[in-house]
Design a protein around this motif. Structure first.
Motif, mmCIF file in Angstrom:
data_model
loop_
_atom_site.group_PDB
_atom_site.id
_atom_site.type_symbol
_atom_site.label_atom_id
_atom_site.label_comp_id
_atom_site.label_asym_id
_atom_site.label_seq_id
_atom_site.Cartn_x
_atom_site.Cartn_y
_atom_site.Cartn_z
ATOM 1 N N HIS A 64 52.402 37.567 40.417
ATOM 2 C CA HIS A 64 51.479 37.645 39.303
ATOM 3 C C HIS A 64 50.515 38.396 39.655
ATOM 4 O O HIS A 64 49.839 39.165 38.801
ATOM 5 N N HIS A 101 42.563 38.006 42.221
ATOM 6 C CA HIS A 101 41.821 36.934 41.545
ATOM 7 C C HIS A 101 42.266 35.811 41.605
ATOM 8 O O HIS A 101 41.625 34.518 41.515
ATOM 9 N N ASP A 102 43.573 35.533 41.941
ATOM 10 C CA ASP A 102 44.167 34.132 42.227
ATOM 11 C C ASP A 102 44.296 33.777 43.768
ATOM 12 O O ASP A 102 45.016 32.873 44.177
ATOM 13 N N ASP A 173 45.119 39.242 33.427
ATOM 14 C CA ASP A 173 45.556 38.007 33.900
ATOM 15 C C ASP A 173 46.764 37.186 32.925
ATOM 16 O O ASP A 173 47.609 37.045 33.091
HETATM 17 NI NI NI Z 1 46.131 34.591 37.192
#
Ligand code: NI
Length: 432
Positions: A64, A101-102, A173
């Protein structure tokens, strides 16, 4: 030229089932992907316990994260680059924030964060700013660069257009996870015409906007998000697995705090139980470690810990009934009493779980969760919030839907009801 603009001599590509290829030309991006903190994301599943319902959902946060990077890269390099509203100097910070971001997600994030009262976003920022390989790479760009990347993720970065690409109601996202999760779960929801959306996305002062001709593609995206939430993310059976997982951690924490002697000491969790953990303790956890403990805990003398661990590993999940919090609390209290009388601890075996989603909202200043609305750029150049033009979006705007379920171990009650008449009484009460 400097590290910031350094390009790889040959472009690197990752084969990706959703975007076909992920393209990397920037040396910084390539180096960040190679860090141990980023590689750790391969060992954390994107959808937690969902694989117990949709067996294809074994994809990781690594997939992802690369996907979000690729979408942002295409928006910038193919769409925004050269337009006056876009500042090319923001390119690398935007790409790094998309990729990272994650970064702070832990193993089975939701359950883990709930039990230990943690926040993955804080860990994302701590890893970027802390004594880590990621930080070393980012610092080579400039001394302030790690802070900038962290601010984009924390939504405090001054350039709001940059922030909107990574967190808004139509961001990279969401566009990645909807398609990716649809692909790996195998459901037919979640698909929308991203190519079209990318083609009509435009930079504006405070956020990315969409040309009005792209309205139907955006409607489709909003609907697919709405459907994915209820069909996949809030699936009642994966919530059952999540409930059990949460209760395993609760039980282990309780046993630790009350001086129980573990056959297998949970050394990886000790600093979390004591709340003395350091960043490195968090980084060294992954889902492989968690399931190894669950395996070992099936042999613990504590019946609850071993039963819950067995249930999670072997998918002996809890059954559920609808629960209406407005008028069923009396019934819940009564059930709790019966559970106690029957020697089934309601703390672990009778659980209300609630899920709630707001598929789209326009801007309501001053209200909690202020959300950036989606704006269409009309032919005259003006911006117009999408629900004013789209009846479909208007129909679901601002409408929160919440679902409550009551989880319990039906198998245990069914098997024991011949010997224990209380079990029968409980089952009857649960089912009417
Ligand atoms: Ni994400």
């Amino acid at each position: 030229m400097g590290y910031k603009n350094e390009k790889l001599i040959e472009e690197k590509v990752f084969k990706d089932p959703v975007h076909r290829y992920i393209h990397v030309r920037d040396k910084v991006i390539w180096d960040v992907i190679g860090t141990r903190e980023f590689q750790r994301l391969r060992r954390i599943k994107q959808l937690g316990t969902t694989y117990l319902v949709f067996h294809g959902a074994e994809h990781s946060r690594f997939h992802h994260s690369l996907g979000v990077y690729e979408i942002v890269r295409r928006i910038i390099d193919d769409g925004f680059s050269g337009r006056p509203e876009w500042d090319g100097e923001e390119r690398l910070v935007t790409l790094c924030a998309a990729l990272l971001h994650d970064l702070g997600h832990g193993p089975f994030s939701h359950a883990f964060e709930k039990v230990f009262d943690l926040d993955h976003e804080e860990f994302t920022q701590a890893i970027i700013l802390g004594d880590t390989e990621v930080n070393q790479i980012l610092r080579r760009v400039s001394a302030e660069f790690p802070q900038k990347v962290s601010d984009v993720i924390g939504k405090t970065y001054p350039d709001k257009l940059v922030v909107s690409l990574i967190s808004s109601q139509i961001d990279a996202d969401r566009m990645d996870y909807l398609q990716r999760d649809a692909y790996f779960t195998g459901v037919s929801y979640g698909h929308f015409d991203m190519e079209r959306i990318l083609r009509v996305m435009r930079p504006s002062e405070d956020q990315a906007v969409v040309k009005s001709t792209g309205m139907h593609a955006v409607e489709d995206y909003i609907m697919s998000r709405y459907q994915m939430y209820w069909q996949v993310y809030f699936h009642p059976v994966s919530r059952s697995a999540e409930v059990i997982l949460t209760k395993i951690l609760h039980r282990a924490k309780y046993l630790y705090e009350t001086g129980y002697t573990f056959k297998q000491v949970p050394s990886h969790f000790q600093t979390f139980f004591d709340r003395t953990f350091e960043l490195e303790d968090y980084i060294s956890l992954d889902e492989g470690i968690m399931t190894t403990y669950f395996q070992m805990w099936t042999k613990e003398p504590d019946w609850i810990l071993s039963d819950l661990s067995m249930r999670f590993l072997n998918r002996r999940l809890f059954q559920y009934v609808e629960f209406n919090p407005a008028d069923e609390y009396k019934k819940l209290r009564k059930l709790e009493k019966l559970f106690k009388k029957a020697n089934v601890d309601p703390e672990y075996y009778l659980v209300v779980d609630s899920s709630s989603d707001l598929p789209y909202d326009f801007y309501r200043p001053g209200e909690e969760n202020e959300r950036l609305p989606i704006f269409l750029r009309m032919p005259n150049g003006e911006l117009s919030e999408i629900s004013r033009s789209s009846d479909i979006v208007d129909a679901i705007s601002g409408k929160r839907r919440t679902d409550h379920k009551l989880y319990y171990p039906e198998d245990l009650l069914e098997e024991g009801k011949g010997d224990n008449p209380l079990y029968l009484q409980i089952l009857q009460l649960l089912k009417n």
